[in-house]
Design an enzyme around this catalytic site. Sequence first.
Site, short mmCIF file in Angstrom:
data_model
loop_
_atom_site.label_atom_id
_atom_site.label_comp_id
_atom_site.label_asym_id
_atom_site.label_seq_id
_atom_site.Cartn_x
_atom_site.Cartn_y
_atom_site.Cartn_z
N LYS A 124 89.66 -69.17 100.31
CA LYS A 124 88.25 -68.99 99.58
C LYS A 124 87.05 -68.33 100.44
O LYS A 124 86.22 -67.77 100.17
CB LYS A 124 88.04 -70.10 98.93
CG LYS A 124 88.88 -70.24 97.75
CD LYS A 124 88.44 -69.46 96.67
CE LYS A 124 89.14 -70.14 95.21
NZ LYS A 124 88.82 -69.55 94.00
N ASP A 137 86.41 -76.14 91.89
CA ASP A 137 87.71 -77.00 91.34
C ASP A 137 88.36 -77.52 92.92
O ASP A 137 89.59 -77.82 92.93
CB ASP A 137 88.71 -76.56 90.42
CG ASP A 137 88.73 -74.99 90.66
OD1 ASP A 137 88.67 -74.61 91.72
OD2 ASP A 137 89.03 -74.34 89.72
#
Length: 366
Positions: free
Chosen positions: A68, A102
């Site tokens: 990410k 998340d």
Amino acid sequence: MAEYWFARSAARSWTCAPAPARVRAFHASLPGYAPTPLTELPSLAAELDVGRVFVKDESARLGLPAFKVLGAAWAVHRTLAERAAAIGTYAAGPVTLVTATDGNHGRAVARTARVFGLRAHVFVPEGVHPEAARAIAAEGAELTPVAGHYDDAVRLAAEAAAAPDAVLVQDTAWPGYERVPGWIVEGYSTLCAEIDSQLAAAAVTGPDLVAVPVGVGSLAQAVVTHYRSRPAQRRAPALLAVEPGAAACVTQSLLRGERVSVTTGGTAMAGLNCGTPSSIAWPRLRDGLDAAVSVTDAAAFRAAGDLAALGVSAGPCGAASLAGARAALTGHDATERRTALGIGPASTVVLLNTEGAAANPATLPG
């Protein structure tokens, strides 16, 4: 939990514009940058009855246990550059990066904020493991727990980012909020460019199948963009999206022919527990994906254990790609599904392991 399956035949003839070439050069300029491994696993090739299987291992990307940070770093770089152009400096005052997560995206934003000397405020929904939340806080971020699902956390983060000194850095898009998520997707293109170079070094012209875990679809959007924008003379691979059965928003949207939201349930694949596809990802996924499949937590944990035995650290989200490849290429529907994907005994399969085991410490209940 029911398994969902979708396949279409026209995806490999669809094309789109590529991501900017300068993204990889930006990442290469960051301290500690190195391409993550592309590991060949012959035993999986034998199991899946294909020629070769490679795992793109994102378990250690720029000091974090997931991919990410590629998107977060590029998006923050672009955001600060625009801010500098508008006000004459990188920041006229303290800037806070705000996001919902998340798990891995929030930690990536928090790490990027620390590197750039900024503050971070991260909204964390129910279902995120406490150790994952503590890892985000350890990066120096302010943490706000949310009594609700991922979509609830996104809404609250967007509201908080309305403050004048705040910037929303969210990896899902909706009408009116699409530029920053678009930059995040561009950031992920480095991963695909590395695969090209690594396969070439292994004397492979390109993959025949790429399996990618899907939450809101941003990484899958980057994968579709990369492989559907290549020159016509290069082979177009089949692209397979893999989701938890408890949060199969992309597969359900593909089956219904429109972008829809689904009510999510509990899943150990916390990073994929998303109920609504990104608005900018959806058109590319609709037109560029060959297939989508949902998998169970048990299948993801089995895949994570099998990868660990082969020397690849994978959390349940990262291992979902192997679980999805197994669902597509083996079992009672394998002949039909392999035909839909154009996969045979000489094919090359690339599995995207999007996170290491350290990124998601969840365990099976009971």
